[in-house]
Design a protein around this motif. Structure first.
Motif, PDB file in Angstrom:
ATOM      1  N   ALA A 209       0.818  -1.193   0.036  1.00  0.00           N
ATOM      2  CA  ALA A 209       0.007   0.018   0.018  1.00  0.00           C
ATOM      3  C   ALA A 209       0.847   1.315  -0.094  1.00  0.00           C
ATOM      4  O   ALA A 209       0.658   2.112  -0.487  1.00  0.00           O
ATOM      5  N   LYS A 210       1.776   1.208   0.564  1.00  0.00           N
ATOM      6  CA  LYS A 210       2.907   2.356   0.995  1.00  0.00           C
ATOM      7  C   LYS A 210       3.422   2.581  -0.527  1.00  0.00           C
ATOM      8  O   LYS A 210       3.768   3.814  -0.858  1.00  0.00           O
ATOM      9  N   SER A 211       3.707   1.628  -1.300  1.00  0.00           N
ATOM     10  CA  SER A 211       4.441   1.827  -2.535  1.00  0.00           C
ATOM     11  C   SER A 211       3.417   2.225  -3.591  1.00  0.00           C
ATOM     12  O   SER A 211       3.986   2.960  -4.633  1.00  0.00           O
ATOM     13  N   LEU A 212       2.276   2.062  -3.407  1.00  0.00           N
ATOM     14  CA  LEU A 212       0.956   2.720  -4.323  1.00  0.00           C
ATOM     15  C   LEU A 212       0.864   3.941  -3.953  1.00  0.00           C
ATOM     16  O   LEU A 212       0.279   4.866  -4.800  1.00  0.00           O
ATOM     17  N   GLU A 213       1.056   4.682  -2.905  1.00  0.00           N
ATOM     18  CA  GLU A 213       0.648   5.753  -2.101  1.00  0.00           C
ATOM     19  C   GLU A 213       1.284   7.073  -3.062  1.00  0.00           C
ATOM     20  O   GLU A 213       0.413   8.029  -3.286  1.00  0.00           O
ATOM     21  N   PRO A 214       2.390   7.087  -3.486  1.00  0.00           N
ATOM     22  CA  PRO A 214       3.038   8.330  -4.221  1.00  0.00           C
ATOM     23  C   PRO A 214       2.203   8.729  -5.508  1.00  0.00           C
ATOM     24  O   PRO A 214       1.861   9.771  -5.593  1.00  0.00           O
ATOM     25  N   GLY A 215       1.725   7.876  -6.267  1.00  0.00           N
ATOM     26  CA  GLY A 215       0.805   8.363  -7.339  1.00  0.00           C
ATOM     27  C   GLY A 215      -0.558   7.949  -7.168  1.00  0.00           C
ATOM     28  O   GLY A 215      -1.399   8.185  -8.121  1.00  0.00           O
TER      29      GLY A 215
ATOM     30  N   LEU B 283      -5.906   3.573   1.406  1.00  0.00           N
ATOM     31  CA  LEU B 283      -5.115   4.510   0.640  1.00  0.00           C
ATOM     32  C   LEU B 283      -6.014   5.859   0.305  1.00  0.00           C
ATOM     33  O   LEU B 283      -5.501   6.855   0.526  1.00  0.00           O
ATOM     34  N   LEU B 284      -7.314   5.572   0.159  1.00  0.00           N
ATOM     35  CA  LEU B 284      -8.266   6.803  -0.028  1.00  0.00           C
ATOM     36  C   LEU B 284      -8.450   7.507   1.171  1.00  0.00           C
ATOM     37  O   LEU B 284      -8.397   8.823   1.088  1.00  0.00           O
TER      38      LEU B 284
ATOM     39  N   PHE C  20      -7.573  11.316   1.974  1.00  0.00           N
ATOM     40  CA  PHE C  20      -8.498  12.403   2.395  1.00  0.00           C
ATOM     41  C   PHE C  20      -8.010  12.987   3.765  1.00  0.00           C
ATOM     42  O   PHE C  20      -8.742  14.208   4.160  1.00  0.00           O
ATOM     43  N   THR C  21      -7.134  12.406   4.496  1.00  0.00           N
ATOM     44  CA  THR C  21      -6.637  12.994   5.755  1.00  0.00           C
ATOM     45  C   THR C  21      -5.314  13.442   5.669  1.00  0.00           C
ATOM     46  O   THR C  21      -4.812  14.035   6.573  1.00  0.00           O
ATOM     47  N   GLY C  22      -4.852  13.726   4.229  1.00  0.00           N
ATOM     48  CA  GLY C  22      -3.356  14.451   4.201  1.00  0.00           C
ATOM     49  C   GLY C  22      -2.343  13.583   4.864  1.00  0.00           C
ATOM     50  O   GLY C  22      -1.473  14.129   5.224  1.00  0.00           O
ATOM     51  N   GLY C  23      -2.514  12.176   4.607  1.00  0.00           N
ATOM     52  CA  GLY C  23      -1.700  11.288   5.088  1.00  0.00           C
ATOM     53  C   GLY C  23      -1.491  11.063   6.721  1.00  0.00           C
ATOM     54  O   GLY C  23      -0.600  10.271   7.162  1.00  0.00           O
ATOM     55  N   THR C  24      -2.537  11.609   7.343  1.00  0.00           N
ATOM     56  CA  THR C  24      -2.287  11.542   8.952  1.00  0.00           C
ATOM     57  C   THR C  24      -2.785  10.224   9.377  1.00  0.00           C
ATOM     58  O   THR C  24      -2.490   9.771  10.819  1.00  0.00           O
TER      59      THR C  24
ATOM     60  N   ASP D  14      -2.785   6.462  10.323  1.00  0.00           N
ATOM     61  CA  ASP D  14      -1.635   5.614  10.147  1.00  0.00           C
ATOM     62  C   ASP D  14      -1.791   4.322   9.746  1.00  0.00           C
ATOM     63  O   ASP D  14      -2.875   3.665   9.963  1.00  0.00           O
ATOM     64  N   TYR D  15      -0.727   3.925   8.974  1.00  0.00           N
ATOM     65  CA  TYR D  15      -1.200   2.487   8.342  1.00  0.00           C
ATOM     66  C   TYR D  15      -1.345   1.347   9.420  1.00  0.00           C
ATOM     67  O   TYR D  15      -2.152   0.170   9.273  1.00  0.00           O
ATOM     68  N   GLU D  16      -0.765   1.533  10.637  1.00  0.00           N
ATOM     69  CA  GLU D  16      -0.818   0.589  11.492  1.00  0.00           C
ATOM     70  C   GLU D  16      -2.238   0.294  12.037  1.00  0.00           C
ATOM     71  O   GLU D  16      -2.642  -0.665  12.767  1.00  0.00           O
TER      72      GLU D  16
END
Length: 185
Positions: free
Chosen positions: A99-105, A162-163, A167-171, A173-175
């Protein structure tokens, strides 16, 4: 003697180079003339390899998805705990890393996706070759980590995460999703 060209390799290279154009300008924002100009060839040369913009988009989708999921479609060996690959030892971590690898694009890809799908019915979307290709690649990658039974729900969880991160500006946490991922793997 004429120059020998591997047409399939050249076709894939054109698709690889055109993919970022679609991400930057959208599907409806590009014509074959603009794409040909950006790739440094004539429109007729581009049409030689791709008879339609849709066929070029499908080839771009295929190259992007193949690169995105490379190494993830290794079948049962991906879940072998004896493997030296850390993803086989902890599927939840592998899924979060994916998921982290997909996030930049992610934002530009979602914009492109909605632009491409605009005006299509659910039936048309389900039958669309580019959508089928993308969904199949993503699902197989996730399935290699969690198995067939949990693949769909896990993919939904990852895409939703990812969505929500967008929507939260990356806040977010994946955890947050690790416990749910552990139940699936």
């Amino acid at each position: 003697m004429p120059k020998q060209i591997d047409h399939e390799a050249y076709r894939l290279e054109l698709a690889r180079k055109a993919a970022p154009l679609f991400s930057e300008r959208g599907y409806s924002g590009l014509g074959m003339r603009q794409i040909a100009d950006a790739l440094g060839l004539s429109k007729s040369a581009l049409y030689h390899y791709f008879p339609t913009k849709k066929s070029l988009f499908l080839a771009c989708t295929e190259t992007v998805m193949s690169e995105m999921t490379a190494g993830g479609e290794t079948g049962p060996s991906a879940r072998d705990p004896k493997s030296k690959d850390s993803t086989s030892q902890d599927p939840a971590t592998a899924l979060i890393d994916f998921a982290k690898s997909l996030e930049p694009g992610f934002a530009s890809e979602m914009s492109l996706l909605f632009d491409y799908l605009r005006g299509k019915t659910a039936t048309e979307i389900a039958a669309d070759p580019a959508m089928q290709l993308a969904n199949d690649h993503l699902r197989r990658h996730v399935e290699s980590l969690v198995g067939n039974e949990a693949a769909d729900s896990t993919l939904c969880l990852l895409m939703g995460t990812l969505l929500m991160r967008h929507f939260t500006g990356g806040t977010l946490d994946y955890e947050t999703i690790r416990p749910a991922l552990r139940k699936r793997s």
